[in-house]
Design an enzyme around this catalytic site. Structure first.
Site, PDB file in Angstrom:
ATOM      1  N   ARG A 127       1.026  -0.842   0.121  1.00  0.00           N
ATOM      2  CA  ARG A 127      -0.190   0.339   0.035  1.00  0.00           C
ATOM      3  C   ARG A 127       0.976   1.055  -0.098  1.00  0.00           C
ATOM      4  O   ARG A 127       0.986   1.972   1.015  1.00  0.00           O
ATOM      5  CB  ARG A 127      -0.580   0.425   1.603  1.00  0.00           C
ATOM      6  N   GLN A 132       0.603   2.091  -6.077  1.00  0.00           N
ATOM      7  CA  GLN A 132      -0.940   2.675  -5.896  1.00  0.00           C
ATOM      8  C   GLN A 132      -2.210   1.972  -7.127  1.00  0.00           C
ATOM      9  O   GLN A 132      -3.148   2.031  -7.302  1.00  0.00           O
ATOM     10  CB  GLN A 132      -1.357   4.204  -5.604  1.00  0.00           C
ATOM     11  N   ASP A 135      -3.205  -1.407  -7.241  1.00  0.00           N
ATOM     12  CA  ASP A 135      -4.109  -2.266  -5.565  1.00  0.00           C
ATOM     13  C   ASP A 135      -5.506  -2.301  -5.637  1.00  0.00           C
ATOM     14  O   ASP A 135      -6.316  -1.281  -6.005  1.00  0.00           O
ATOM     15  CB  ASP A 135      -3.700  -0.854  -5.150  1.00  0.00           C
ATOM     16  N   SER A 138      -7.268  -2.334  -2.743  1.00  0.00           N
ATOM     17  CA  SER A 138      -7.945  -1.228  -3.016  1.00  0.00           C
ATOM     18  C   SER A 138      -9.072  -1.012  -4.176  1.00  0.00           C
ATOM     19  O   SER A 138     -10.399  -0.608  -3.402  1.00  0.00           O
ATOM     20  CB  SER A 138      -7.397  -0.140  -2.868  1.00  0.00           C
ATOM     21  N   TYR A 234      -1.857  -0.331   7.579  1.00  0.00           N
ATOM     22  CA  TYR A 234      -3.151  -1.266   7.623  1.00  0.00           C
ATOM     23  C   TYR A 234      -3.246  -0.842   8.994  1.00  0.00           C
ATOM     24  O   TYR A 234      -2.312  -0.161   9.881  1.00  0.00           O
ATOM     25  CB  TYR A 234      -2.560  -2.962   6.955  1.00  0.00           C
TER      26      TYR A 234
END
Ligand code: NAD
Length: 392
Positions: A127, A132, A135, A138, A234
């Site tokens: 992450r 990004q 990901d 997500s 996280y």
């Protein structure tokens, strides 16, 4: 090099790992793209759409595995029991990319490693800002957070918006979101868009500002702490005493809200139990809980994964695989995550798996006949690969 996309075989899976736009992007990188016939139809694209972008349609999954250097999947080994039927189709040196549940499905990771395959687990994309655009967790959590609110809106005994009508004023629904990560923030935004009054709680105080910027209230219980967050962004796991305190402090919020959406997750761990039966009993009759952590054991102790149940007048929805219920946009997002990953991994039309790279090191589970990922090895009780030098 050839990229192959076989049909998904997990029951009711409607997503697909490549969409026509990403076929074009992958071809620009220098790959040929092979797709099993009919692979995208449940997500909204027929074979002609793929062919228009230069994909080669093949009749069988055997052919896809036989020809492809890189196989792209949504639910790959570990995340799909039916994938075990593909084990004999794997070829040494082939690379497979998809969701794999690597931390809980170690035995399958070992079996795949034994075939000499490189396995890349999309759950393990770091992450970080650099990663990004790849990901996929997500992306899927975004879809799930949105859909959770739609499920709640359909099941609850109230409308979401405040209405001033000739028949008087209707008060807005009150929604409580527990866990303001990707899914939680999307749930907040969706519930706000439908006109609900929203409050949210998370153990990471860093999310307070984001919650407020979406027009929701951040509930402060006095438990949230800077140490709750790992370097990877996280949450950490806490002990049972912490969760007991959290349950006690959240009880009032549960009674006041019509909808509770729980998304609290700690990677690689069972979901924390934040709602107990007595807490559900105290909720307003007709209210709804949507437990997005259902697949990981649930944030509510009464949740049954894949089922909707009524307990003490409260509807408890335990959805699994929500992204597959919005297959077109979930596929678009996932396929773009994959195409971005392949762009990152490709040099001169060839796939390069440089383990020094933090993204590759992060998601490479199997290589050269071995399980190489440190956390997956730990989960399997295997010793670390690079054993420290012995002291004289
Ligand atoms: P995330 O890591 O971004 O968010 C989880 C959030 O929970 C984090 O902000 C974390 O700080 C918070 N949290 C952890 N412990 C908490 C606690 N005790 N109290 C309050 N908050 C706590 O994860 P995500 O990507 O948003 O996913 C959320 C959940 O949704 C996961 O369980 C994931 O598996 C699930 N999910 C379900 C589906 C489905 O179809 N059902 C699809 C996608 C994701």
């Amino acid at each position: 090099m050839k990229i192959g996309i076989p049909k998904e075989t997990f029951p009711d899976e409607r997503r697909v790992a490549a969409v026509p736009q990403t076929v074009a992007a992958l071809r620009k990188l220098g790959y040929e793209v092979l797709l099993q016939q009919g692979t995208g139809s449940l997500a909204g694209w027929d074979d002609a759409h793929y062919a228009e972008q230069g994909a080669q349609l093949v009749a069988s999954r055997q052919e896809v595995f036989a020809q492809a250097d890189v196989v792209l999947q949504v639910r790959s080994f570990g995340a799909n029991p039916n994938a075990l039927n593909d084990l004999d189709l794997l070829r040494q040196g082939q690379t497979v990319v998809g969701f794999c549940e690597p931390l809980s499905e170690g035995a399958t990771m070992k079996e795949v490693a034994a075939r000499g395959v490189n396995l890349l687990a999309m759950e393990l994309i770091p992450r970080t800002t650099r990663a990004q655009s790849m990901d996929a967790l997500s992306s899927m959590a975004t879809v799930a957070g949105y859909k959770a609110v739609l499920l709640a809106a359909e099941a609850v005994n109230k409308m979401f918006p405040m209405l001033m009508t000739a028949a008087g004023t209707i008060r807005p629904a009150r929604v409580f979101v527990v866990g303001a990560g990707v899914a939680g923030l999307r749930a907040i935004a969706t519930a706000r868009a439908l006109g609900a009054v929203v409050e949210a709680y998370d153990v990471r105080p860093a999310v307070k500002e984001e919650v407020e910027s979406l027009g929701a209230r951040f509930l402060e219980l006095g438990l949230e702490t800077q140490e709750a967050q790992t370097a990877g962004g996280y949450a950490k796991a806490f002990d049972e005493a912490f969760y007991a305190k959290q349950r006690e402090l959240m009880a009032k919020a549960l009674v006041e809200n019509h909808v509770v959406i729980t998304t609290a997750a700690v990677p690689g761990k069972k979901a924390p139990v934040l709602l107990t039966e007595p807490m559900v009993k105290d909720m307003q009759p007709g209210s709804v809980i949507v437990d997005l952590a259902a697949e990981r054991g649930g944030n509510c102790e009464l949740t049954q994964p894949g089922k909707t149940i009524q307990v003490h007048g409260v509807t408890i929805i335990g959805p699994v695989n929500l992204p597959s219920t919005i297959p077109m946009d979930a596929s678009l997002m996932y396929a773009r995550n994959l195409a971005n990953l392949l762009t990152h991994l490709t040099r001169d039309g060839k796939l390069q798996l440089d383990r020094e790279d933090d993204i590759v090191g992060g998601l490479l589970v199997c290589r050269d006949g071995e399980v190489v990922h440190p956390r997956v090895r730990e989960a399997l009780d295997l010793p670390p690969r690079e054993a420290p030098a012995e002291k004289e």
